[in-house]
Design an enzyme around this catalytic site. Structure first.
Site, PDB file in Angstrom:
ATOM      1  N   GLU A  41      12.343 -21.255  23.596  1.00 56.84           N
ATOM      2  CA  GLU A  41      12.877 -19.939  23.228  1.00 56.84           C
ATOM      3  C   GLU A  41      13.193 -19.184  24.506  1.00 56.84           C
ATOM      4  OE1 GLU A  41      10.922 -18.155  19.424  1.00 56.84           O
ATOM      5  OE2 GLU A  41       9.335 -18.969  20.687  1.00 56.84           O
ATOM      6  N   LYS A  77       3.208 -18.315   7.031  1.00 57.40           N
ATOM      7  CA  LYS A  77       2.393 -18.687   8.181  1.00 57.40           C
ATOM      8  C   LYS A  77       1.889 -17.410   8.859  1.00 57.40           C
ATOM      9  CE  LYS A  77       5.144 -18.514  12.267  1.00 57.40           C
ATOM     10  NZ  LYS A  77       5.491 -19.047  13.525  1.00 57.40           N
ATOM     11  N   LYS A 110      15.610 -25.411   7.459  1.00 53.83           N
ATOM     12  CA  LYS A 110      16.816 -25.536   8.295  1.00 53.83           C
ATOM     13  C   LYS A 110      17.575 -26.812   7.931  1.00 53.83           C
ATOM     14  CE  LYS A 110      15.023 -23.014  12.266  1.00 53.83           C
ATOM     15  NZ  LYS A 110      15.965 -21.905  12.263  1.00 53.83           N
ATOM     16  N   ASP A 170       1.184 -20.895  17.424  1.00 53.83           N
ATOM     17  CA  ASP A 170       2.350 -20.223  16.853  1.00 53.83           C
ATOM     18  C   ASP A 170       3.469 -21.201  16.488  1.00 53.83           C
ATOM     19  OD1 ASP A 170       3.670 -17.784  16.119  1.00 53.83           O
ATOM     20  OD2 ASP A 170       4.963 -18.039  17.871  1.00 53.83           O
ATOM     21  N   ASP A 202       7.095 -23.078   5.668  1.00 55.72           N
ATOM     22  CA  ASP A 202       7.374 -23.324   7.075  1.00 55.72           C
ATOM     23  C   ASP A 202       8.887 -23.259   7.180  1.00 55.72           C
ATOM     24  OD1 ASP A 202       8.013 -24.452   9.564  1.00 55.72           O
ATOM     25  OD2 ASP A 202       6.100 -25.500   9.615  1.00 55.72           O
ATOM     26  N   HIS A 203       9.395 -22.126   7.663  1.00 60.09           N
ATOM     27  CA  HIS A 203      10.842 -21.915   7.546  1.00 60.09           C
ATOM     28  C   HIS A 203      11.642 -22.932   8.335  1.00 60.09           C
ATOM     29  CE1 HIS A 203      10.134 -19.482  11.196  1.00 60.09           C
ATOM     30  NE2 HIS A 203      11.325 -19.920  11.520  1.00 60.09           N
ATOM     31  N   HIS A 228       5.422 -25.778  13.042  1.00 62.31           N
ATOM     32  CA  HIS A 228       6.846 -26.143  13.058  1.00 62.31           C
ATOM     33  C   HIS A 228       7.101 -27.475  13.763  1.00 62.31           C
ATOM     34  CE1 HIS A 228       7.306 -22.183  11.619  1.00 62.31           C
ATOM     35  NE2 HIS A 228       7.308 -21.556  12.770  1.00 62.31           N
ATOM     36  N   ARG A 251       0.813  -1.216   0.000  1.00 66.88           N
ATOM     37  CA  ARG A 251       0.000   0.000   0.000  1.00 66.88           C
ATOM     38  C   ARG A 251       0.853   1.278   0.000  1.00 66.88           C
ATOM     39  NH1 ARG A 251      -4.583   0.014   4.434  1.00 66.88           N
ATOM     40  NH2 ARG A 251      -2.762   0.416   5.690  1.00 66.88           N
TER      41      ARG A 251
END
Lengths: 512, 402
Positions: A239, A171, A205, A258, A200-201, A263, A63
């Site tokens: 995390e 995602k 990996k 999340d 899905d990062h 994941h 935008r």
């Protein structure tokens, strides 16, 4: 791999074995963070690695009012700031930037798509991109439906001039089963499933990819990879960070949405799947979904037997005091959102019958770590029964996904001396120690795969829906019942209830 | 303890408490070396400051040096190489003209620990031999190899089949790494290499760092024809021009790198050398080729030209540009050119009169340790390289006789 030109004799023997066909990548939500932090730096690097052809272009769509040059300048800053090199060669950048364009427009304005379509046709003519297009949805999720609908209406979803068209969807893919199904339906009315790449990062990996190599290229593990030898599996995804300014988003998500249903379930399926018949995208994904279909459904009225939730209060992480979740910006002071979740899942199939898979995912843990721990059964007959019980532990195989990626096998060894005493020692394989070469960024790998038409590392429609199906009873139960939050201190390994949960089964959590 | 620092792998270098006095000069006590290596690891493991070490090893790396002159340089290279590819490194320093003697010492090379990783160490055994004892080096090396791990022999001089030490070391190796850029007699040594590859095709695999230096050129040239629209033009190529900067020490010779690129292109395209028509035209060397279009088709003619250019910005022995051309109707040209500063490559496609989209890319001159590292990633024979050397050898022979 339909994009790799196998009949090019000059390609033979080249270590850079894959190169993409000409194409344009169109990024929706191009003024957002992901574009300058990850996407354009990844594309620039792929170009420098000579994995993209000269006939390549990037079009930003969002935008904000910007000229092509404004957008190029912003992307250059992103590449400098967020790439490892922290600099760009001016002339090389200029050459790359000639293929960067920008279209300002509202996501729901058909006129913007008409202008986008005109620009794409012009790029095809002038840069030889052959009508091949990748649309990358990096907008806020609530705009996905509209963008897909508009792409269909503007006839941009169908391949142009014998080219191909693909769409990458970031995602989160829905917020529950109903919204995921609805989104899939909407995508399906405009795109064929073969055109859709749900990112899905985690799958980008290196260590996640190594799981397949580890399981299916090493003959010694497969025979023991089953209920006969494995007592249980623990998957930890911890995390150390909190919500980092994303309180508003996280309030509507929680760790189950999340992290776990996407994941962690991807990792889980790689651990539990049967060997695929080939490495083709659908062969691998068929086996993954087959495994996930074997996950026993959790009855709504027995969720407490299979799941524990938590939310962090104030505490200390890495020697620094941190606020509790409810004190984070954008978070309701009486929030019921979980920042910690533990699940116990069973696979009702021959390989895994009776083997619990414990999944633990949380924020504000003592450290950042993602690992899979396979705990083997104890020896059938104990020769060393005179030893204290703490000296007799089962073997554990740990696959560390991040950080310090590697594989560790814990084995018992005799302590030298006149008496028999056992010490548990780790046999370590560390990626960083054995391969001192840097792994490519997950986004580089995933973007290249999409351009090459390889969807192995992307989530298929059935997998996204199955993930939601498994967690829905938990989400519904937690929605209906109150929890005494906060129930763990930031910087600890979670609430007491989580320890009680596993100890009730005669097991305990690993300390990663 | 000296400390070396390179960007990604902080390293330290430690020499064992072992000196040549422990080992007789007329022979090497392999068991003593193994004992010293164990002691070295024990000491490292007790290092409280670093919280123990991880010993890692993915291969055996043998390095042969024909003199002591380059040993320091090689030591630094090994530090970088073993950081990326933890190895048992065995450096062999041979001084054929020195008095007869042989000695050895062991050292460890360690990455310093970081917040998330432990210290990783690997080991180096250095064997120094003079006079007749040089011939004993292979037998000293054999028992020191770690079992089941691949063996790479980095041969830092010209490979000669007649050299007994070379032959015996090659017998131990899975892969031999050489560098044709260092050939003193570019044409003669490359011919010898072609002979070696032809004679020993069922023997050890050969890697050439100079070939690895061509990777970027090869990747860019190949990438032209990954584009479906350009692919048919590859089958219509009839002229290849390679511009190069002559070697400072032998301006008349075509540098090995240039010949390798020419050999690669002609062998991949299936062009056959027509040695009757190969010639020198001033400074330009021209190899005429016949191109077999397949069963029942007429043969076409093609040519490859090696043109020396005197650009100050192109280093001696390096390639300045490569152009692949199609003549006649639908003429086309595909070029990769090194730009003035030597750090960039530009690609240009011209179809008829129309210049199509090109690009400028960074051109890294990879360090020797990076090149060695690349070779560590492959084990088997590189058939494309072998065919390239054979094709280059044929062109050299034809040009010598022209």
């Amino acid at each position: 791999m339909d994009s790799t030109t196998n009949d090019n004799p000059l390609r033979e023997g080249l270590r850079l074995e894959r190169t993409a066909e000409p194409c344009t990548v169109i990024i929706f939500g191009a003024s957002g963070d992901l574009t300058k932090r990850k996407l354009v730096p990844a594309l620039y690097r792929l170009s420098q690695e000579k994995l993209l052809p000269a006939e390549f272009a990037v079009v930003g769509f969002s935008r904000s009012a910007m000229s092509h040059d404004d957008f190029r300048s912003k992307m250059k800053d992103g590449v400098i700031t967020f790439s490892e090199a922290k600099r760009v060669d001016e002339e090389v950048w200029r050459s790359f930037a000639q293929g960067i364009f920008y279209v300002p427009g509202d996501i729901n304005n058909p006129d913007a798509y008409r202008r986008l379509s005109e620009l794409l046709d012009q790029i095809d003519r002038e840069r030889g991109t052959a009508g091949n297009r990748v649309f990358y949805l990096s907008t806020a999720p609530e705009h996905y439906s509209e963008a897909i609908k508009q792409l269909g209406a503007a006839n941009l979803a169908r391949p142009q001039n014998k080219g191909w068209t693909r769409i990458i969807i970031e995602k989160p893919f829905g917020t529950d089963l109903a919204t995921a199904k609805q989104l899939n339906e909407e995508v399906g009315t405009v795109f064929d499933e073969e055109q859709v790449y749900r990112i899905d990062h985690y799958l980008g990996k290196e260590t996640v990819q190594n799981l397949m190599v580890f399981r299916f290229a090493n003959g010694i593990f497969e025979p023991i990879w089953n209920r006969q030898y494995i007592d249980h599996v623990q998957i930890t995804n911890a995390e150390a960070i909190g919500v980092e300014g994303r309180g508003g988003y996280y309030e509507g998500a929680g760790v189950l949405r999340d992290m776990i249903q996407n994941h962690v379930f991807q990792v889980l399926s790689l651990v539990a799947m049967e060997p695929p018949i080939s490495l083709s995208a659908n062969a691998v994904r068929d086996e993954k979904i087959k495994a996930m279909h074997a996950v026993r459904n959790i009855p709504l009225d027995r969720v407490d037997e299979f799941a524990v939730r938590g939310q962090y209060g104030p505490g200390s992480v890495g020697g620094k005091s941190v606020p509790g979740y409810r004190q984070e910006s954008g978070v309701n002071p009486e929030s019921r959102t979980e920042t910690f979740a533990v699940l116990k899942l069973y696979f009702d199939n021959w390989r895994w019958a009776g083997v619990p898979f414990y999944i633990r995912s949380a924020k504000r843990m003592p450290k950042r770590v993602t690992e899979i721990a396979i705990q083997f059964k104890e020896v059938p007959h104990l020769l060393f029964s005179h030893l204290p019980s703490q000296q007799l532990e089962p073997n554990v195989l740990v696959v560390r996904i991040q950080p310090d990626e590697g594989i560790t096998l814990r084995i018992g060894a005799k302590i030298p001396g006149q008496t028999t005493r056992i010490r548990w020692v780790n046999m370590d394989f560390r990626y960083g120690a054995s391969f001192g070469v840097a792994s490519p960024e997950a986004y580089e790998r995933l973007l290249l795969d999409c351009v090459l038409g390889d969807s192995t590392l992307y989530a298929r429609r059935d997998m996204t829906e199955r993930g939601w199906e498994i967690v829905m009873p938990i989400l519904e139960s937690w929605q209906q019942t109150r929890a005494a939050f906060p129930n763990y201190e930031a910087g600890t390994w979670g609430p007491q209830a989580a320890d009680d949960f596993i100890e009730k089964d005669g097991r305990r959590w690993r300390r990663p | 303890m000296a400390t070396l620092r390179i960007p990604r792998f902080p390293l330290c270098y430690r020499e064992a408490d072992m000196n040549s006095e422990n080992i007789p000069h007329s022979s090497i006590d392999v068991a003593a070396i193994e004992r010293e290596l164990i002691a070295l690891w024990k000491t490292a493991g007790e290092d409280d400051e670093h919280g123990g070490v991880i010993r890692a090893c993915v291969l055996n790396l043998l390095v042969y040096l024909p003199s002591n002159e380059a040993s320091n340089e090689v030591g630094e290279l090994l530090t970088e190489v073993t950081a990326a590819y933890p190895s048992r490194a065995i450096a062999m320093i041979a001084e054929a003209d020195a008095p007869s003697s042989i000695s050895a010492f062991v050292t460890s090379r360690c990455t310093l620990p970081t917040a998330t990783s432990k210290q990783v160490c690997c080991e180096q055994v250095t064997i120094m031999a003079g006079g007749e004892q040089v011939n004993e080096m292979p037998s000293a090396v054999a028992p020191l190899l770690l079992s089941d791990l691949p063996v790479y022999l980095w041969w830092r001089t010209v490979p000669m089949l007649a050299d007994k030490v070379f032959k015996r070391l090659v017998d131990l190796a899975d892969r031999v790494i050489i560098d044709s850029a260092a050939f003193a007699d570019p044409h003669g040594d490359l011919l010898n290499l072609a002979v070696l590859i032809r004679e020993t095709s069922r023997w050890a695999a050969v890697s050439d760092l100079n070939w690895s230096r061509l990777s970027e050129w090869r990747a860019l040239l190949a990438s032209f024809y990954d584009v479906a629209g350009y692919r048919p033009l590859l089958d219509r190529l009839d002229r290849i021009v390679i511009e190069y900067a002559p070697l400072a020490e032998d301006v008349g010779a075509i540098p090995p790198r240039t010949l390798l690129l020419g050999g690669w292109l002609t062998s991949r395209l299936g062009w056959q050398l027509d040695d009757q028509h190969t010639r020198r035209q001033g400074l330009i060397s021209i190899c005429e080729m016949t191109i077999n279009e397949g069963k029942g088709s007429e043969k076409r003619r093609g040519r490859i030209e090696f043109t020396p250019v005197l650009h100050n910005e192109v280093e001696p022995g390096h390639i300045a540009s490569v152009s692949l051309m199609v003549a006649g109707e639908g003429a086309a040209s595909f070029s990769v050119k090194k730009l003035a500063d030597g750090h960039r490559l530009e690609t240009v496609v011209t179809l008829g009169e129309e210049r199509r989209i090109g690009r400028v890319l960074g051109y890294g001159n990879p360090s020797e340790s990076m090149l060695i590292g690349r070779e560590m990633e492959i084990l088997g024979h590189d058939r494309v390289y072998e065919q390239t050397v054979l094709a280059a050898g044929e062109m050299i022979l034809a040009l010598v006789q022209a």
